[in-house]
Motif scaffolding. Structure first.
Motif, PDB file in Angstrom:
ATOM      1  N   LEU A  54       6.639 -17.916  -6.105  1.00 18.12           N
ATOM      2  CA  LEU A  54       7.544 -16.855  -6.529  1.00 18.12           C
ATOM      3  C   LEU A  54       8.848 -16.940  -5.735  1.00 18.12           C
ATOM      4  CD1 LEU A  54       5.144 -13.762  -6.653  1.00 18.12           C
ATOM      5  CD2 LEU A  54       5.486 -15.545  -8.373  1.00 18.12           C
ATOM      6  N   ASN A  55       9.954 -16.537  -6.366  1.00 11.28           N
ATOM      7  CA  ASN A  55      11.187 -16.377  -5.599  1.00 11.28           C
ATOM      8  C   ASN A  55      11.217 -14.977  -4.984  1.00 11.28           C
ATOM      9  OD1 ASN A  55      12.304 -14.482  -7.499  1.00 11.28           O
ATOM     10  ND2 ASN A  55      13.028 -16.185  -8.773  1.00 11.28           N
ATOM     11  N   GLY A  56      12.248 -14.719  -4.194  1.00 15.12           N
ATOM     12  CA  GLY A  56      12.298 -13.449  -3.479  1.00 15.12           C
ATOM     13  C   GLY A  56      12.285 -12.241  -4.385  1.00 15.12           C
ATOM     14  N   ASP A  57      13.043 -12.276  -5.485  1.00 14.87           N
ATOM     15  CA  ASP A  57      13.054 -11.152  -6.414  1.00 14.87           C
ATOM     16  C   ASP A  57      11.664 -10.910  -6.993  1.00 14.87           C
ATOM     17  OD1 ASP A  57      15.767 -10.834  -6.018  1.00 14.87           O
ATOM     18  OD2 ASP A  57      16.349 -11.907  -7.853  1.00 14.87           O
ATOM     19  N   GLU A  58      10.952 -11.989  -7.298  1.00 16.72           N
ATOM     20  CA  GLU A  58       9.618 -11.848  -7.880  1.00 16.72           C
ATOM     21  C   GLU A  58       8.618 -11.289  -6.877  1.00 16.72           C
ATOM     22  OE1 GLU A  58      10.112 -15.548 -11.050  1.00 16.72           O
ATOM     23  OE2 GLU A  58       9.383 -15.917  -9.002  1.00 16.72           O
ATOM     24  N   VAL A  59       8.751 -11.672  -5.618  1.00 18.52           N
ATOM     25  CA  VAL A  59       7.887 -11.112  -4.581  1.00 18.52           C
ATOM     26  C   VAL A  59       8.075  -9.598  -4.505  1.00 18.52           C
ATOM     27  CG1 VAL A  59       7.494 -11.004  -2.082  1.00 18.52           C
ATOM     28  CG2 VAL A  59       7.725 -13.228  -3.225  1.00 18.52           C
ATOM     29  N   VAL A  60       9.324  -9.171  -4.438  1.00 22.15           N
ATOM     30  CA  VAL A  60       9.602  -7.731  -4.358  1.00 22.15           C
ATOM     31  C   VAL A  60       9.102  -7.031  -5.616  1.00 22.15           C
ATOM     32  CG1 VAL A  60      11.405  -5.985  -4.214  1.00 22.15           C
ATOM     33  CG2 VAL A  60      11.570  -8.061  -2.809  1.00 22.15           C
ATOM     34  N   ARG A  61       9.356  -7.618  -6.778  1.00 22.14           N
ATOM     35  CA  ARG A  61       8.963  -6.993  -8.040  1.00 22.14           C
ATOM     36  C   ARG A  61       7.442  -6.835  -8.128  1.00 22.14           C
ATOM     37  NH1 ARG A  61      11.149 -10.638 -11.608  1.00 22.14           N
ATOM     38  NH2 ARG A  61      13.183  -9.735 -11.059  1.00 22.14           N
ATOM     39  N   PHE A  62       6.715  -7.876  -7.717  1.00 22.93           N
ATOM     40  CA  PHE A  62       5.257  -7.770  -7.782  1.00 22.93           C
ATOM     41  C   PHE A  62       4.739  -6.698  -6.829  1.00 22.93           C
ATOM     42  CE2 PHE A  62       1.169  -8.662  -5.877  1.00 22.93           C
ATOM     43  CZ  PHE A  62       0.360  -8.518  -6.991  1.00 22.93           C
ATOM     44  N   LEU A  63       5.198  -6.703  -5.579  1.00 23.14           N
ATOM     45  CA  LEU A  63       4.676  -5.741  -4.615  1.00 23.14           C
ATOM     46  C   LEU A  63       5.088  -4.315  -4.968  1.00 23.14           C
ATOM     47  CD1 LEU A  63       5.053  -7.837  -1.360  1.00 23.14           C
ATOM     48  CD2 LEU A  63       2.928  -7.144  -2.479  1.00 23.14           C
ATOM     49  N   ALA A  64       6.257  -4.142  -5.560  1.00 21.82           N
ATOM     50  CA  ALA A  64       6.642  -2.812  -6.041  1.00 21.82           C
ATOM     51  C   ALA A  64       5.699  -2.367  -7.159  1.00 21.82           C
ATOM     52  CB  ALA A  64       8.087  -2.826  -6.523  1.00 21.82           C
ATOM     53  N   GLY A  65       5.329  -3.282  -8.052  1.00 23.79           N
ATOM     54  CA  GLY A  65       4.399  -2.940  -9.113  1.00 23.79           C
ATOM     55  C   GLY A  65       3.007  -2.639  -8.595  1.00 23.79           C
ATOM     56  N   ALA A  66       2.553  -3.406  -7.603  1.00 29.55           N
ATOM     57  CA  ALA A  66       1.253  -3.129  -6.997  1.00 29.55           C
ATOM     58  C   ALA A  66       1.257  -1.773  -6.303  1.00 29.55           C
ATOM     59  CB  ALA A  66       0.903  -4.235  -6.006  1.00 29.55           C
ATOM     60  N   SER A  67       2.376  -1.455  -5.641  1.00 28.85           N
ATOM     61  CA  SER A  67       2.502  -0.167  -4.975  1.00 28.85           C
ATOM     62  C   SER A  67       2.434   0.981  -5.970  1.00 28.85           C
ATOM     63  CB  SER A  67       3.820  -0.126  -4.188  1.00 28.85           C
ATOM     64  OG  SER A  67       4.032   1.139  -3.620  1.00 28.85           O
ATOM     65  N   GLU A  68       3.134   0.831  -7.080  1.00 27.57           N
ATOM     66  CA  GLU A  68       3.099   1.878  -8.103  1.00 27.57           C
ATOM     67  C   GLU A  68       1.690   2.045  -8.661  1.00 27.57           C
ATOM     68  OE1 GLU A  68       5.224   2.920 -12.410  1.00 27.57           O
ATOM     69  OE2 GLU A  68       5.785   1.132 -11.289  1.00 27.57           O
ATOM     70  N   THR A  69       1.006   0.936  -8.896  1.00 24.83           N
ATOM     71  CA  THR A  69      -0.354   0.989  -9.425  1.00 24.83           C
ATOM     72  C   THR A  69      -1.324   1.610  -8.430  1.00 24.83           C
ATOM     73  OG1 THR A  69       0.107  -1.004 -10.712  1.00 24.83           O
ATOM     74  CG2 THR A  69      -2.204  -0.419 -10.431  1.00 24.83           C
ATOM     75  N   ALA A  70      -1.072   1.405  -7.126  1.00 24.41           N
ATOM     76  CA  ALA A  70      -1.973   1.921  -6.093  1.00 24.41           C
ATOM     77  C   ALA A  70      -1.916   3.437  -5.956  1.00 24.41           C
ATOM     78  CB  ALA A  70      -1.653   1.265  -4.752  1.00 24.41           C
ATOM     79  N   GLY A  71      -0.889   4.063  -6.482  1.00 23.48           N
ATOM     80  CA  GLY A  71      -0.853   5.517  -6.531  1.00 23.48           C
ATOM     81  C   GLY A  71      -0.944   6.225  -5.199  1.00 23.48           C
ATOM     82  N   GLY A  72      -0.224   5.745  -4.207  1.00 24.91           N
ATOM     83  CA  GLY A  72      -0.203   6.430  -2.915  1.00 24.91           C
ATOM     84  C   GLY A  72      -1.055   5.779  -1.842  1.00 24.91           C
ATOM     85  N   VAL A  73      -1.908   4.831  -2.208  1.00 27.59           N
ATOM     86  CA  VAL A  73      -2.704   4.109  -1.215  1.00 27.59           C
ATOM     87  C   VAL A  73      -1.826   3.044  -0.560  1.00 27.59           C
ATOM     88  CG1 VAL A  73      -4.741   2.665  -0.824  1.00 27.59           C
ATOM     89  CG2 VAL A  73      -4.825   4.529  -2.504  1.00 27.59           C
ATOM     90  N   SER A  74      -1.923   2.905   0.750  1.00 29.39           N
ATOM     91  CA  SER A  74      -1.123   1.932   1.492  1.00 29.39           C
ATOM     92  C   SER A  74      -1.476   0.510   1.085  1.00 29.39           C
ATOM     93  CB  SER A  74      -1.356   2.101   2.994  1.00 29.39           C
ATOM     94  OG  SER A  74      -1.008   3.397   3.425  1.00 29.39           O
ATOM     95  N   LEU A  75      -0.503  -0.398   1.239  1.00 29.51           N
ATOM     96  CA  LEU A  75      -0.694  -1.808   0.924  1.00 29.51           C
ATOM     97  C   LEU A  75      -0.568  -2.669   2.173  1.00 29.51           C
ATOM     98  CD1 LEU A  75       1.376  -2.495  -2.338  1.00 29.51           C
ATOM     99  CD2 LEU A  75      -1.064  -1.960  -2.148  1.00 29.51           C
ATOM    100  N   VAL A  76      -1.384  -3.720   2.215  1.00 26.29           N
ATOM    101  CA  VAL A  76      -1.288  -4.773   3.219  1.00 26.29           C
ATOM    102  C   VAL A  76      -1.138  -6.093   2.475  1.00 26.29           C
ATOM    103  CG1 VAL A  76      -2.532  -6.046   5.012  1.00 26.29           C
ATOM    104  CG2 VAL A  76      -2.620  -3.539   4.977  1.00 26.29           C
ATOM    105  N   LEU A  77      -0.130  -6.884   2.816  1.00 30.20           N
ATOM    106  CA  LEU A  77       0.088  -8.184   2.198  1.00 30.20           C
ATOM    107  C   LEU A  77      -0.674  -9.248   2.959  1.00 30.20           C
ATOM    108  CD1 LEU A  77       1.484 -10.153   0.242  1.00 30.20           C
ATOM    109  CD2 LEU A  77       3.403 -10.224   1.861  1.00 30.20           C
ATOM    110  N   TYR A  78      -1.520  -9.968   2.237  1.00 31.73           N
ATOM    111  CA  TYR A  78      -2.279 -11.070   2.807  1.00 31.73           C
ATOM    112  C   TYR A  78      -1.553 -12.353   2.425  1.00 31.73           C
ATOM    113  CZ  TYR A  78      -6.331 -14.098   3.696  1.00 31.73           C
ATOM    114  OH  TYR A  78      -7.159 -15.081   4.158  1.00 31.73           O
ATOM    115  N   ASN A  79      -0.948 -13.026   3.418  1.00 37.11           N
ATOM    116  CA  ASN A  79      -0.106 -14.189   3.149  1.00 37.11           C
ATOM    117  C   ASN A  79      -0.509 -15.355   4.064  1.00 37.11           C
ATOM    118  OD1 ASN A  79       3.291 -15.217   3.490  1.00 37.11           O
ATOM    119  ND2 ASN A  79       2.138 -15.321   1.605  1.00 37.11           N
TER     120      ASN A  79
END
Length: 314
Positions: A118-143
């Motif tokens: 993924l490029n940088g924009d896609e990384v941000v876009r995916f994690l923003a979408g995961a955050s929205e889907t998580a509905g308030g639950v915190s996220l940890v990125l496994y990289n």
């Protein structure tokens, strides 16, 4: 449980490993017994579905069943827990995020979609979408190092600014320059590094580990973390001897092409703290049984601090 903030994600976390039998069926009784041991081991939290948990081999019913077991027992024990909602395909991963978030874990771990980089924009876009889907639950990125998209500190700073639910990362660590760059870029994130490098990592700014040493001995890993806070020099000496053990018994298995899940199950079977076994789900290769006895002997000789039940402190 309530969503975990970054400063609440610290220390040594143990993972669930899949005991399998027959043609790869999960042994649910053995998984429950393993969880019972982890709950009283002294680790700071438990998580499911990291690389060592073979998340990529689970069907969706198995994924949900592991989550229900983990959530129910950790909630009853009052121990923090995280659920890995990772999957290589983004739509499946978002559906896992949605279902796992309904259990209200302390955090959800996610990888980045993993067929093409993924490029940088896609990384941000995916994690923003995961955050929205998580509905308030915190996220940890496994990289981890084998991820197709590596996230450097500069990009991580952008993600943290645009996705405030991101509270932590698991990465391979690095040299002094890497730790300094992380401290400048994301001073408010929890940074987790490999378990066998935790003493030196903690001294340079890491906050904890989703720990392969907890795979070897959860009680020992928790005791070693406490030693890091009371006697850093002694803890660094334990890390040096862990390195010697890994050079003798883990590096040769890596050279055979064995995966990280195979290595972590090997460590757990060397430690002998639960009935897990070395067998991975099809089609992965498992560590050879004949390597266990010499590794166990060296682990006890080199690392008595990690086996307090066998070698109690004087």
């Amino acid at each position: 449980m309530k969503p975990l903030a970054a400063d609440e994600i610290t220390g040594v976390w143990g993972t669930l490993l899949l005991p399998v039998e027959g043609r790869g069926d999960i042994s649910w009784d053995r998984l429950a017994d393993q969880l019972d041991v982890l709950l009283v081991s002294g680790v700071d939290g438990i998580y499911a579905h990291g690389t060592a948990g073979e998340f990529h081999t689970l069907d969706e019913a198995e994924f949900d069943r592991v989550n229900a077991m983990l959530a129910g027992r950790c909630e009853a024990a009052g121990l923090p827990y995280q659920i890995g909602a990772s999957y290589p395909a983004a739509p499946v991963m978002l559906d896992r995020v949605r279902r796992a978030a309904a259990l209200r874990p302390g955090a959800l771990q996610v990888i980045l979609p993993d067929w093409v980089p993924l490029n940088g924009d896609e990384v941000v876009r995916f994690l923003a979408g995961a955050s929205e889907t998580a509905g308030g639950v915190s996220l940890v990125l496994y990289n981890p190092p084998h991820a197709k998209t590596q996230v450097p500190p500069t990009l991580l700073a952008r993600v943290a600014a645009e996705v405030p639910q991101l509270v932590g990362v698991k990465m391979a660590g690095g040299d002094d320059a890497w730790y300094a760059a992380m401290a400048d870029a994301v001073p408010h994130l929890s940074v987790f590094v490999p378990g066998h490098l935790l003493a030196s990592g903690l001294a340079r700014g890491a906050h904890g580990s989703y720990s392969n040493i907890a795979a070897l001995s959860p009680r020992g890993a928790a005791a070693w973390y406490r030693l890091m806070t009371t006697d850093p020099a002694a803890a660094r000496d334990v890390e040096r001897r862990i390195g010697e053990f890994f050079a003798r018994h883990i590096a040769p298995l890596q050279s055979l092409g064995l995966s990280n899940p195979a290595l972590d199950k090997f460590l757990a079977t060397v430690g002998g703290w639960a009935d897990i076994g070395v067998t991975l789900r099809w089609p992965a290769s498992s560590a050879p049984a004949e390597a266990l006895a010499p590794a166990r002997a060296d682990a006890h000789r080199l690392l008595p601090e990690l086996f307090p039940e066998l070698f109690p402190a004087p």
